[in-house]
Design an enzyme around this catalytic site. Structure first.
Site, PDB file in Angstrom:
ATOM      1  N   HIS A 131      39.573  39.375  38.051  1.00  0.00           N
ATOM      2  CA  HIS A 131      39.036  38.950  36.748  1.00  0.00           C
ATOM      3  C   HIS A 131      39.617  39.894  35.688  1.00  0.00           C
ATOM      4  O   HIS A 131      39.918  41.049  35.987  1.00  0.00           O
ATOM      5  CB  HIS A 131      37.509  39.106  36.820  1.00  0.00           C
ATOM      6  CG  HIS A 131      36.753  38.589  35.646  1.00  0.00           C
ATOM      7  ND1 HIS A 131      36.613  39.294  34.476  1.00  0.00           N
ATOM      8  CD2 HIS A 131      36.059  37.436  35.462  1.00  0.00           C
ATOM      9  CE1 HIS A 131      35.865  38.605  33.634  1.00  0.00           C
ATOM     10  NE2 HIS A 131      35.519  37.466  34.201  1.00  0.00           N
TER      11      HIS A 131
ATOM     12  N   ASP B  19      34.585  45.535  42.500  1.00  0.00           N
ATOM     13  CA  ASP B  19      33.943  44.683  41.500  1.00  0.00           C
ATOM     14  C   ASP B  19      33.091  43.673  42.278  1.00  0.00           C
ATOM     15  O   ASP B  19      33.627  42.746  42.894  1.00  0.00           O
ATOM     16  CB  ASP B  19      35.050  44.008  40.679  1.00  0.00           C
ATOM     17  CG  ASP B  19      34.552  42.826  39.856  1.00  0.00           C
ATOM     18  OD1 ASP B  19      33.374  42.441  39.981  1.00  0.00           O
ATOM     19  OD2 ASP B  19      35.369  42.281  39.091  1.00  0.00           O
TER      20      ASP B  19
ATOM     21  N   GLN C  45      30.755  38.838  41.815  1.00  0.00           N
ATOM     22  CA  GLN C  45      30.561  37.546  42.488  1.00  0.00           C
ATOM     23  C   GLN C  45      30.052  37.709  43.921  1.00  0.00           C
ATOM     24  O   GLN C  45      29.848  36.712  44.609  1.00  0.00           O
ATOM     25  CB  GLN C  45      31.873  36.747  42.500  1.00  0.00           C
ATOM     26  CG  GLN C  45      32.375  36.369  41.122  1.00  0.00           C
ATOM     27  CD  GLN C  45      31.456  35.391  40.390  1.00  0.00           C
ATOM     28  OE1 GLN C  45      30.606  34.742  41.000  1.00  0.00           O
ATOM     29  NE2 GLN C  45      31.604  35.296  39.083  1.00  0.00           N
TER      30      GLN C  45
ATOM     31  N   LYS D 213      24.362  37.451  36.924  1.00  0.00           N
ATOM     32  CA  LYS D 213      24.912  36.583  37.982  1.00  0.00           C
ATOM     33  C   LYS D 213      24.035  36.624  39.223  1.00  0.00           C
ATOM     34  O   LYS D 213      24.236  35.868  40.166  1.00  0.00           O
ATOM     35  CB  LYS D 213      26.326  37.032  38.327  1.00  0.00           C
ATOM     36  CG  LYS D 213      27.248  36.917  37.117  1.00  0.00           C
ATOM     37  CD  LYS D 213      28.678  36.881  37.475  1.00  0.00           C
ATOM     38  CE  LYS D 213      29.562  37.213  36.309  1.00  0.00           C
ATOM     39  NZ  LYS D 213      30.069  36.051  35.593  1.00  0.00           N
TER      40      LYS D 213
ATOM     41  N   CYS E  43      38.795  33.568  33.050  1.00  0.00           N
ATOM     42  CA  CYS E  43      39.105  34.988  32.828  1.00  0.00           C
ATOM     43  C   CYS E  43      39.959  35.551  33.958  1.00  0.00           C
ATOM     44  O   CYS E  43      39.781  36.696  34.378  1.00  0.00           O
ATOM     45  CB  CYS E  43      37.840  35.826  32.650  1.00  0.00           C
ATOM     46  SG  CYS E  43      36.970  35.455  31.148  1.00  0.00           S
TER      47      CYS E  43
HETATM   48  N1  PMP Z   1      34.404  40.378  37.728  1.00  0.00           N
HETATM   49  C1  PMP Z   1      34.227  39.148  38.226  1.00  0.00           C
HETATM   50  C2  PMP Z   1      34.801  38.813  39.572  1.00  0.00           C
HETATM   51  C3  PMP Z   1      33.519  38.206  37.485  1.00  0.00           C
HETATM   52  O1  PMP Z   1      33.335  36.978  37.973  1.00  0.00           O
HETATM   53  C4  PMP Z   1      32.987  38.561  36.228  1.00  0.00           C
HETATM   54  C5  PMP Z   1      32.225  37.556  35.387  1.00  0.00           C
HETATM   55  N2  PMP Z   1      32.779  36.287  35.355  1.00  0.00           N
HETATM   56  C6  PMP Z   1      33.185  39.862  35.772  1.00  0.00           C
HETATM   57  C7  PMP Z   1      33.904  40.740  36.551  1.00  0.00           C
HETATM   58  C8  PMP Z   1      32.643  40.313  34.465  1.00  0.00           C
HETATM   59  O2  PMP Z   1      31.265  40.282  34.474  1.00  0.00           O
HETATM   60  P1  PMP Z   1      30.424  40.476  33.128  1.00  0.00           P
HETATM   61  O3  PMP Z   1      31.020  39.532  32.129  1.00  0.00           O
HETATM   62  O4  PMP Z   1      29.038  40.116  33.520  1.00  0.00           O
HETATM   63  O5  PMP Z   1      30.575  41.897  32.731  1.00  0.00           O
END
Ligand code: PMP
Length: 415
Positions: A132, A209, A212, A235, A373
């Site tokens: 991401h 990270d 997910q 999430k 993203c």
């Molecule tokens: N890493 C991953 C794999 C994600 O799916 C996301 C959110 N789509 C993020 C990081 C960023 O998370 P946040 O926007 O809640 O900070």
């Protein structure tokens, strides 16, 4: 109704669970809402909404510095979430859990605070091809600032990382390996324990990270031996604007503060400031108190259902959904890893994902379209965007039938 097999693990009652999510009981454009966008943000159960409401209606006060009753209650409730997060991740001590805004801030905190003290010109940071943007850009910024190099673990056509190529990237200059536990765009579950082990063998640290992963599977940071692990509250069925960064206390103790301000200090004079001990050293300013309390309620809720049960049920949804979509001519699933979480990203020959999303929305079906993203993932698969249906334990087989029927309609309209 489809003839595909629907396997429901024993003791899992999705209809009862759905009663906990008021938002799911509505119609969109005259059709029952089918919410398939939980990877972007998950819906919140009553328990979370009630905890936030209770804080505002009954306990509301600023935390940590108040002697009065309300402040003490608020502090206790907020700090209780830290204890719950410790248990959720199986950390060693509560001091290893830092409240952050979310995964993005967790990664930025490490890239900024750890990075500044530990990355020199010529050093290398390793990330992967399926990250991401939140796990790309902070490292890119660090590399630019420190004249370090970003190296990328490649993947195969299924969206699985190539560990033999990863091995070749590791060396004496590698300082940090940062990878996602689960890919948001593809659903791939990465072999993170092995990835961490290989990083350590090369003398590097590893950040995972977990944005997910946290909603879908049990996490044990000690078993993974991750140096840092971060996830977002929203999430995992909690509120937005709150998340957790886990770090080994030895590393966090050695890192400078991320931001300066109230709550992160021991003493302040104009000549010199001394910093608070962990975890407060990294928590400057009034935090998202209601969010923290809501996150505690979310972790309790998920634990009550049980992550093993959640993973088993979602796996059945994924198998069912994969088969149902595979029957649609011209549809190609992007991301077919053998280890996969409940994400179905796909394209349909000749139809733009945005059009697919719009037609599905008219049928009450909420999916996400775009690059999620993860633009480098789209580039790798040579697609500008995908349509992504992402599931949670409150979804049903019937909703996946509705998705398949909705996609047939899309095909009729655009053929
Ligand atoms: N890493 C991953 C794999 C994600 O799916 C996301 C959110 N789509 C993020 C990081 C960023 O998370 P946040 O926007 O809640 O900070």
């Amino acid at each position: 109704m489809s003839t595909l097999s629907r396997v429901v693990p024993t003791g899992f009652d999705v209809e009862t669970i759905r009663e906990d999510f008021p938002v799911l009981k509505q119609s969109i454009h005259g059709k029952p809402l089918v919410y398939l966008d939980s990877a972007a943000t998950a819906q919140k159960p009553h328990a979370v909404v009630d905890a936030i409401r209770r804080f505002h209606e009954v306990d509301c006060a600023n935390i940590h510095r108040g002697v009065h009753e309300l402040s003490q209650r608020s502090t206790a409730a907020y700090e209780e979430t830290r204890a719950k997060a410790k248990k959720f991740l199986n950390a060693r001590t509560k001091n290893e859990l830092i409240f952050v805004r979310g995964t993005t801030e967790g990664i930025n905190l490490v890239a900024s605070s750890w990075g500044r003290g530990n990355v020199k010109p010529g050093d290398e940071i390793v990330i992967s091809a399926l990250e991401h943007h939140s796990n790309i850009v902070p490292w890119q910024m660090l590399c630019e600032e420190r004249e370090a190099k970003l190296r990328i673990i490649p993947m195969n056509d299924r969206g699985e990382l190539l560990l033999e190529e990863y091995e070749k990237l590791l060396g004496p200059r590698t300082r940090m390996v940062a990878v996602s536990h689960v890919s948001n765009a593809l659903g791939t579950i990465n072999p993170v324990a092995r990835i961490v082990e290989m990083a350590h063998n090369a003398g590097a640290l590893a950040l995972i990270d977990g944005a997910q992963a946290a909603p879908h599977m049990k996490i044990d940071v000690q078993a993974l031996d991750a140096d840092f692990y971060t996830f977002s509250g929203h999430k995992v069925f909690g509120p937005t604007g709150i998340g957790i960064l886990y770090g080994k206390s030895k590393l966090l103790n050695a890192m400078p503060p991320y931001q300066g301000g109230g709550d992160m200090i021991k003493t302040v004079t104009f000549e010199k400031t001394t910093y608070a001990d962990l975890p407060y050293k990294f928590e400057a300013g009034t935090p998202n108190i209601a969010g923290g309390i809501g996150l505690g309620a979310a972790l309790d809720y998920v634990n009550r259902i049980g992550l093993d049960k959640i993973a088993a049920y979602e796996h059945e949804l994924l198998v069912y959904g994969t088969e149902a979509l595979s029957e649609i001519p011209g549809l190609r699933i992007i991301g077919t890893a053998r280890e996969k979480a409940a994400v179905l990203s796909f394209i349909i020959e000749g139809i733009h994902p945005h059009d697919i999303g719009t037609v599905l929305d008219r049928q009450g079906i909420a999916v996400r379209t775009g690059h999620h993203c993860a633009q480098p993932v789209m580039d790798w698969f040579h697609v500008p965007a995908t349509t992504r249906a992402s599931m949670a334990f409150y979804n049903t087989f019937a909703e996946l039938d509705a998705l398949a029927a909705g996609l047939q309609k899309v095909k009729e309209i655009f053929s």
